[in-house]
Design a protein around this motif. Structure first.
Motif, PDB file in Angstrom:
ATOM      1  N   UNK A 193       0.807   9.773   9.194  1.00  0.00           N
ATOM      2  CA  UNK A 193       1.997   9.395   8.434  1.00  0.00           C
ATOM      3  C   UNK A 193       2.409   7.946   8.627  1.00  0.00           C
ATOM      4  N   UNK A 194       2.014   7.353   9.737  1.00  0.00           N
ATOM      5  CA  UNK A 194       2.380   5.967  10.005  1.00  0.00           C
ATOM      6  C   UNK A 194       1.458   4.944   9.377  1.00  0.00           C
ATOM      7  N   UNK A 195       0.424   5.407   8.698  1.00  0.00           N
ATOM      8  CA  UNK A 195      -0.510   4.478   8.045  1.00  0.00           C
ATOM      9  C   UNK A 195       0.180   3.798   6.868  1.00  0.00           C
ATOM     10  N   UNK A 196      -0.354   2.673   6.474  1.00  0.00           N
ATOM     11  CA  UNK A 196       0.188   1.911   5.360  1.00  0.00           C
ATOM     12  C   UNK A 196      -0.437   2.426   4.059  1.00  0.00           C
TER      13      UNK A 196
ATOM     14  N   UNK B 118      -7.304   3.071   1.456  1.00  0.00           N
ATOM     15  CA  UNK B 118      -8.528   2.966   0.654  1.00  0.00           C
ATOM     16  C   UNK B 118      -9.738   3.617   1.315  1.00  0.00           C
ATOM     17  N   UNK B 119      -9.701   3.756   2.658  1.00  0.00           N
ATOM     18  CA  UNK B 119     -10.842   4.336   3.375  1.00  0.00           C
ATOM     19  C   UNK B 119     -10.382   4.786   4.754  1.00  0.00           C
ATOM     20  N   UNK B 120     -11.298   5.397   5.492  1.00  0.00           N
ATOM     21  CA  UNK B 120     -10.961   5.931   6.814  1.00  0.00           C
ATOM     22  C   UNK B 120     -10.489   4.835   7.771  1.00  0.00           C
TER      23      UNK B 120
ATOM     24  N   UNK C 104     -11.015   9.171  -1.178  1.00  0.00           N
ATOM     25  CA  UNK C 104     -10.136   8.005  -1.116  1.00  0.00           C
ATOM     26  C   UNK C 104     -10.078   7.350  -2.479  1.00  0.00           C
ATOM     27  N   UNK C 105      -9.013   6.654  -2.801  1.00  0.00           N
ATOM     28  CA  UNK C 105      -7.826   6.373  -1.991  1.00  0.00           C
ATOM     29  C   UNK C 105      -6.830   7.538  -2.000  1.00  0.00           C
TER      30      UNK C 105
ATOM     31  N   UNK D  49      -1.286  14.230   0.769  1.00  0.00           N
ATOM     32  CA  UNK D  49      -2.532  14.397   0.002  1.00  0.00           C
ATOM     33  C   UNK D  49      -3.746  14.283   0.919  1.00  0.00           C
ATOM     34  N   UNK D  50      -3.708  13.340   1.838  1.00  0.00           N
ATOM     35  CA  UNK D  50      -4.794  13.170   2.805  1.00  0.00           C
ATOM     36  C   UNK D  50      -4.926  14.414   3.676  1.00  0.00           C
TER      37      UNK D  50
END
Length: 85
Positions: free
Chosen positions: A17-20, A24-26, A63-64, A70-71
């Motif tokens: 959840x803290x990702x920006x 676009x990829x792992x 991705x994305x 969704x991820x």
């Protein structure tokens, strides 16, 4: 197994959840992980690192991703499809 699934979902949402987003990829997810690729997810008798997830579910992810939900949905679906949960 549903408790394991729910517990893993919660852990994945917290970790990713803290990702920006969008991602676009792992590799876009790594900075959000507390221990990078070594971040461990555990529930019941299931134990996986982020690196193991990437290796085992690379083909399951599309991705994305615009949202953590969704991820995480795709991660859970991939784990189920591979009989890991």
């Amino acid at each position: 197994m549903t408790d394991v699934k729910a517990e893993l979902r919660e852990q994945f949402l917290e970790a990713f959840g803290g990702a920006d987003f969008p991602v676009e990829n792992q590799m876009d997810l790594v900075p959000a992980l507390p221990d990078g690729p070594a971040t461990k997810f555990e529930a019941g008798d299931v134990s996986l690192t982020a690196m193991e997830l990437a290796a085992k579910l690379g083909n399951e992810q599309e991705f994305p991703y615009d949202t953590p939900e969704a991820l995480v949905d795709d991660i859970i679906d991939g784990l189920e499809a591979k009989g890991m949960i």
